[in-house]
Design a protein around this motif. Sequence first.
Motif, PDB file in Angstrom:
ATOM      1  N   ALA A  97      63.268  51.317 105.063  1.00 16.43           N
ATOM      2  CA  ALA A  97      62.221  50.308 105.182  1.00 16.43           C
ATOM      3  C   ALA A  97      61.607  50.306 106.584  1.00 16.43           C
ATOM      4  CB  ALA A  97      62.785  48.926 104.849  1.00 16.43           C
ATOM      5  N   PHE A  98      62.456  50.475 107.617  1.00 15.35           N
ATOM      6  CA  PHE A  98      61.933  50.490 108.989  1.00 15.35           C
ATOM      7  C   PHE A  98      61.040  51.701 109.228  1.00 15.35           C
ATOM      8  CE2 PHE A  98      62.582  51.610 113.572  1.00 15.35           C
ATOM      9  CZ  PHE A  98      61.859  50.544 114.095  1.00 15.35           C
ATOM     10  N   SER A  99      61.449  52.850 108.694  1.00  6.00           N
ATOM     11  CA  SER A  99      60.593  54.029 108.833  1.00  6.00           C
ATOM     12  C   SER A  99      59.287  53.824 108.071  1.00  6.00           C
ATOM     13  CB  SER A  99      61.315  55.279 108.334  1.00  6.00           C
ATOM     14  OG  SER A  99      61.597  55.195 106.947  1.00  6.00           O
ATOM     15  N   HIS A 100      59.348  53.115 106.931  1.00 10.10           N
ATOM     16  CA  HIS A 100      58.131  52.795 106.195  1.00 10.10           C
ATOM     17  C   HIS A 100      57.244  51.864 107.018  1.00 10.10           C
ATOM     18  CE1 HIS A 100      56.387  51.748 101.932  1.00 10.10           C
ATOM     19  NE2 HIS A 100      55.589  52.530 102.652  1.00 10.10           N
ATOM     20  N   LEU A 101      57.866  50.918 107.722  1.00 11.24           N
ATOM     21  CA  LEU A 101      57.106  50.041 108.629  1.00 11.24           C
ATOM     22  C   LEU A 101      56.351  50.859 109.660  1.00 11.24           C
ATOM     23  CD1 LEU A 101      58.383  46.778 110.308  1.00 11.24           C
ATOM     24  CD2 LEU A 101      57.259  48.538 111.669  1.00 11.24           C
ATOM     25  N   LEU A 102      57.045  51.795 110.311  1.00 16.11           N
ATOM     26  CA  LEU A 102      56.401  52.610 111.345  1.00 16.11           C
ATOM     27  C   LEU A 102      55.300  53.484 110.747  1.00 16.11           C
ATOM     28  CD1 LEU A 102      59.591  53.683 113.331  1.00 16.11           C
ATOM     29  CD2 LEU A 102      57.848  52.048 114.069  1.00 16.11           C
TER      30      LEU A 102
ATOM     31  N   SER B 108      59.596  66.115 109.003  1.00 15.04           N
ATOM     32  CA  SER B 108      58.501  67.086 109.114  1.00 15.04           C
ATOM     33  C   SER B 108      57.158  66.432 108.817  1.00 15.04           C
ATOM     34  CB  SER B 108      58.737  68.254 108.148  1.00 15.04           C
ATOM     35  OG  SER B 108      59.940  68.920 108.439  1.00 15.04           O
ATOM     36  N   GLY B 109      57.120  65.584 107.780  1.00 13.95           N
ATOM     37  CA  GLY B 109      55.878  64.893 107.454  1.00 13.95           C
ATOM     38  C   GLY B 109      55.433  63.971 108.571  1.00 13.95           C
ATOM     39  N   MET B 110      56.387  63.336 109.247  1.00 14.00           N
ATOM     40  CA  MET B 110      56.011  62.440 110.341  1.00 14.00           C
ATOM     41  C   MET B 110      55.489  63.222 111.543  1.00 14.00           C
ATOM     42  SD  MET B 110      55.582  59.308 111.061  1.00 14.00           S
ATOM     43  CE  MET B 110      56.382  58.642 109.595  1.00 14.00           C
TER      44      MET B 110
ATOM     45  N   PHE C 274      55.813  61.626 103.138  1.00 10.66           N
ATOM     46  CA  PHE C 274      56.752  60.554 103.449  1.00 10.66           C
ATOM     47  C   PHE C 274      57.172  59.744 102.217  1.00 10.66           C
ATOM     48  CE2 PHE C 274      57.429  56.042 104.250  1.00 10.66           C
ATOM     49  CZ  PHE C 274      58.516  56.084 105.105  1.00 10.66           C
ATOM     50  N   HIS C 275      56.223  59.251 101.446  1.00  5.13           N
ATOM     51  CA  HIS C 275      56.519  58.222 100.450  1.00  5.13           C
ATOM     52  C   HIS C 275      57.471  58.651  99.326  1.00  5.13           C
ATOM     53  CE1 HIS C 275      53.001  56.189 102.346  1.00  5.13           C
ATOM     54  NE2 HIS C 275      53.748  55.127 102.088  1.00  5.13           N
ATOM     55  N   PRO C 276      57.264  59.795  98.662  1.00  5.19           N
ATOM     56  CA  PRO C 276      58.200  60.128  97.580  1.00  5.19           C
ATOM     57  C   PRO C 276      59.642  60.296  98.051  1.00  5.19           C
ATOM     58  CG  PRO C 276      56.218  61.494  97.463  1.00  5.19           C
ATOM     59  CD  PRO C 276      56.184  60.793  98.781  1.00  5.19           C
TER      60      PRO C 276
ATOM     61  N   ALA D 201      59.673  57.104 114.573  1.00  7.75           N
ATOM     62  CA  ALA D 201      59.871  57.339 113.136  1.00  7.75           C
ATOM     63  C   ALA D 201      60.509  58.702 112.892  1.00  7.75           C
ATOM     64  CB  ALA D 201      58.538  57.234 112.395  1.00  7.75           C
ATOM     65  N   ILE D 202      60.126  59.710 113.656  1.00  8.00           N
ATOM     66  CA  ILE D 202      60.735  61.041 113.508  1.00  8.00           C
ATOM     67  C   ILE D 202      62.234  60.959 113.767  1.00  8.00           C
ATOM     68  CG2 ILE D 202      60.859  63.349 114.532  1.00  8.00           C
ATOM     69  CD1 ILE D 202      57.791  63.071 115.051  1.00  8.00           C
ATOM     70  N   PHE D 203      62.635  60.188 114.786  1.00  6.91           N
ATOM     71  CA  PHE D 203      64.058  60.032 115.098  1.00  6.91           C
ATOM     72  C   PHE D 203      64.791  59.343 113.945  1.00  6.91           C
ATOM     73  CE2 PHE D 203      67.380  57.160 116.687  1.00  6.91           C
ATOM     74  CZ  PHE D 203      68.282  58.096 117.186  1.00  6.91           C
ATOM     75  N   VAL D 204      64.241  58.221 113.440  1.00  3.48           N
ATOM     76  CA  VAL D 204      64.895  57.478 112.358  1.00  3.48           C
ATOM     77  C   VAL D 204      64.998  58.339 111.104  1.00  3.48           C
ATOM     78  CG1 VAL D 204      64.705  55.471 110.827  1.00  3.48           C
ATOM     79  CG2 VAL D 204      64.153  55.246 113.262  1.00  3.48           C
ATOM     80  N   LEU D 205      63.937  59.057 110.789  1.00  2.00           N
ATOM     81  CA  LEU D 205      63.927  59.882 109.587  1.00  2.00           C
ATOM     82  C   LEU D 205      64.884  61.070 109.712  1.00  2.00           C
ATOM     83  CD1 LEU D 205      60.112  59.765 108.787  1.00  2.00           C
ATOM     84  CD2 LEU D 205      61.957  58.630 107.536  1.00  2.00           C
TER      85      LEU D 205
END
Length: 411
Positions: free
Chosen positions: A33-38, A97-99, A132-134, A192-196
């Motif tokens: 959820a946090f990565s989705h926020l970013l 990679s997507g981020m 990102f989303h899927p 976001a890259i770090f979290v993902l």
Amino acid sequence: MTTNTAELAPVAPVPEDTSTSHPFLLPVVGAAAFSHLLNDLIQAVLPSVYPMLKTQFSLSFAQIGWIALVYQVTASLLQPWIGLYTDKHPKPYLLPSGMVVTFIGIALLAFAGSYEMLLVASAVVGVGSATFHPEASRVARMASGGRFGTAQSTFQVGGNTGSAIGPLLAAAIVIPYGQHAIAWFMLAAALAIFVLSRLTAWTIRHGQAKLKSLARNQVVGLNRAQVIQAIVVIAILMFAKFVYIAAFTNYFTFYLIERFSMSVQESQIYLFIFLAAVAAGTFAGGPVGDRIGRKAVIWISFLGVAPFALALPYAGPTLTAVLAIMIGLVMSSAFAALVVYAQEAVPGRVGMVSGVMFGLMFGIGGIGAAGLGELADSHGIVWVYQLVSFLPLLGLVTAFLPRTPALQPKG
């Protein structure tokens, strides 16, 4: 980072059920959820700076609409294919990679010197969003412990919160200092890259085990005819929801400026209020759907918002803020319910279904933004808001949604 080949090996898609042996993993769902926020905070920068770009590049409403269309269609066309492919061939590293692609898109947007480069930057940001989303939605479902609606709404509310914060940050950072200040949002992409990357590591270690646990008791989805019927109804509901939402996310500031002579900063406050209400409504929709059923939430979401939508074009500035809050709260509750309904209708295709749903969201929103821009040029933005106020009435087609047999185990 080393990986275990066996853990990454493709597995055949399997149906899923709510009978699980592991709990709701809040740290994992929360990180998704946090990565989705970013991610969505970054995505929200683009519509938030439309008034500035319109002035700086002397753009028409139609050209603004085309920027929105390029971004959203790029995202929507790729998402279902990415989801379908990764259902059969898991690619955990697509998330960071997507981020990285989004990071590049923000840099292009910050330093674009022409309308054509704005279109290119919008397309690159769209590609990042599509990857990102899927995959992130799949991670949230892996960690759901069977509470699919709660996990989906928690994941989605992260995105809605980012969408709400984005305009405020744009008003504070970009509007006063100009286009180049958009580059500051590259910091959000880096975080976001770090979290993902951490989420990817968890997926490699535990993801397949969680999917197998969710799939222990197989369930029956809809038959072919029912799936087609459900797709048609969902498409109509998504059209109504996201064309109406597109009127707010892309043109609410213009509407407020023209109707009430507000400044750009004041209009961004109203947009934040609406988007914050969307986030709150999204968070409520998933758990409520787990309790009372997806179809009931969809009914409430569309028909409950109709009176507020019909009244909005005729309200004063204070009442407009109140109605925007009510519209955001009520209408936003449908999306998590629609996503989980579709996942239950076609078990074992989480990535594909998530990609189709998010793809429809972006695609319909983009086409709607372009069409509304054309109508605003020819008829005026106030007239557009009078027109779209009737869209929630399309929620009547919910009556034709087949009942999903998600809780009926196979013999």
